[in-house]
Design an enzyme around this catalytic site. Structure first.
Site, PDB file in Angstrom:
ATOM      1  CD1 TRP A  21      -2.205   2.033   0.379  1.00  0.00           C
ATOM      2  CD2 TRP A  21      -2.680   1.453   2.493  1.00  0.00           C
ATOM      3  NE1 TRP A  21      -3.151   2.914   0.857  1.00  0.00           N
ATOM      4  CE2 TRP A  21      -3.459   2.577   2.152  1.00  0.00           C
ATOM      5  CE3 TRP A  21      -2.810   0.899   3.768  1.00  0.00           C
ATOM      6  CZ2 TRP A  21      -4.353   3.177   3.054  1.00  0.00           C
ATOM      7  CZ3 TRP A  21      -3.707   1.489   4.652  1.00  0.00           C
ATOM      8  CH2 TRP A  21      -4.459   2.612   4.304  1.00  0.00           C
ATOM      9  CG  ASP A  51      -1.868  -7.628   0.211  1.00  0.00           C
ATOM     10  OD1 ASP A  51      -2.728  -8.482  -0.097  1.00  0.00           O
ATOM     11  OD2 ASP A  51      -2.147  -6.459   0.533  1.00  0.00           O
ATOM     12  CE1 TYR A  56      -4.345  -0.553  -0.883  1.00  0.00           C
ATOM     13  CE2 TYR A  56      -2.578  -2.141  -1.172  1.00  0.00           C
ATOM     14  CZ  TYR A  56      -3.717  -1.724  -0.505  1.00  0.00           C
ATOM     15  OH  TYR A  56      -4.211  -2.483   0.537  1.00  0.00           O
ATOM     16  CG  HIS A 122      -9.751  -3.596  -1.238  1.00  0.00           C
ATOM     17  ND1 HIS A 122      -8.902  -2.758  -1.939  1.00  0.00           N
ATOM     18  CD2 HIS A 122      -9.378  -3.494   0.055  1.00  0.00           C
ATOM     19  CE1 HIS A 122      -8.079  -2.176  -1.103  1.00  0.00           C
ATOM     20  NE2 HIS A 122      -8.346  -2.601   0.118  1.00  0.00           N
TER      21      HIS A 122
END
Length: 328
Positions: A21, A51, A56, A122
């Site tokens: 992220w 991940d 992002y 998500h």
């Protein structure tokens, strides 16, 4: 670094992964060169789980990962991404077959692959977990060869418990750290019984558990630790794990006394998570090579003694639990 089976997928992954992220957005200014160096350093050290998500940096994180893996060649790590937060409004109807297919196709292009290793819904609306057709749509994407496995990323324990009733759900990603201990009460037992992988996110409570912050720490306006303190942009539990900042700082000072010799506060926090055999992989973020390697080094710490585990439990119960336990 020890590997752990990733649920029913037949894969095993190192117990510390790379949360991507921060190399996308929402953590202040992004330095692509430093991000690329961090990814290379982590992969050189043996890390094999990354991940990310399609939101992002509006796909920038996925694209950076693709760039690094293309540069390296050879065996690829397990790359998990997420889908659903690109919707302008979070509704159950937004998770249509058409929208999901479009999100998946975009991630395939961003990651420059023909098949995505793992796609996680998500943090969708809670009602989605009661709509079997949404999970059937993910099954169709698996049948089409666009996705190998699918899972969910959740905000609440209740959502996670409902999600694992669907036999195709291979993994659940959720917040689990010294400031968010509720998942270990019931959910972890359920996932072990069903052989579902757990991806532990926000392991350092947005950096609070690094021990590096103080009352006067300033965060950039583009950092969620500044703009989402009260849940203005997304679930407040994603920022400092939902713990009021000053309360968290005070608890960190108590936890600091438990740090083993030669380790850091962040490494203690990561090793604490790995004490649970139910956790498959923990995904701290890293925006520099040094951070990436320090995260991985936490796996080499010896098991935490019982008195340390008991002390963490007491600090949570007395100082943190009233603020977070029943909220998520």
């Amino acid at each position: 670094m020890r590997s752990r089976p990733f649920g029913r997928t037949g894969r095993a992954v190192g117990e510390i992964g790379f949360g991507a992220w921060a190399i996308g957005d929402a953590w202040g200014k992004v330095d692509d060169d430093a991000s690329i160096a961090a990814l290379h350093a982590a992969l050189d050290a043996g890390l094999d789980f990354i991940d990310t998500a399609d939101v992002y940096g509006d796909g920038h994180s996925e694209q950076l990962i693709a760039r690094v893996l293309k540069e390296r060649g050879g065996e690829r790590p397990f790359v998990a991404t997420k889908a659903g937060r690109r919707l302008p409004q979070q509704t159950v109807e937004g998770y249509s077959a058409e929208n999901l297919a479009a999100f998946i196709d975009r991630s395939l292009r961003n990651l420059e692959v023909d098949t995505l290793d793992l796609v996680q819904l998500h943090c969708p609306p809670t009602d989605l977990y009661y709509r079997p057709e949404a999970f059937e749509r993910m099954e169709r994407l698996v049948e089409q060869g666009k996705v190998r496995h699918y899972g969910v990323s959740v905000e609440r324990v209740e959502e996670a418990l409902k999600a694992i009733e669907y036999p195709g759900v291979a993994s659940v990603q959720m917040i689990y750290n010294m400031f968010r201990q509720r998942p270990a009460e019931l959910f972890f037992r359920q996932t072990r019984a069903r052989n579902v992988a757990i991806v532990a996110r926000v392991p350092l409570a947005s950096g609070l558990l690094s021990g590096k912050f103080g009352p006067d720490t300033k965060f950039e306006s583009s950092d969620h630790r500044q703009f989402n303190r009260h849940g203005e942009a997304f679930d407040v539990g994603e920022t400092f794990s939902g713990v009021p900042y000053e309360i968290g700082l005070a608890a960190v000072e108590k936890l600091r006394l438990l740090v083993p010799d030669g380790a850091t506060m962040a490494q203690l926090a990561l090793r604490w998570i790995l004490m649970s055999e139910a956790v498959t992989v923990v995904i701290p973020g890293a925006r520099s090579s040094q951070q990436a390697l320090a995260n991985i080094a936490a796996a080499a710490l010896p098991p935490l003694p019982a008195d340390t585990m008991d002390a963490v439990a007491r600090i949570y119960a007395e100082d943190i639990k009233p603020y977070v336990h029943q909220n998520w």
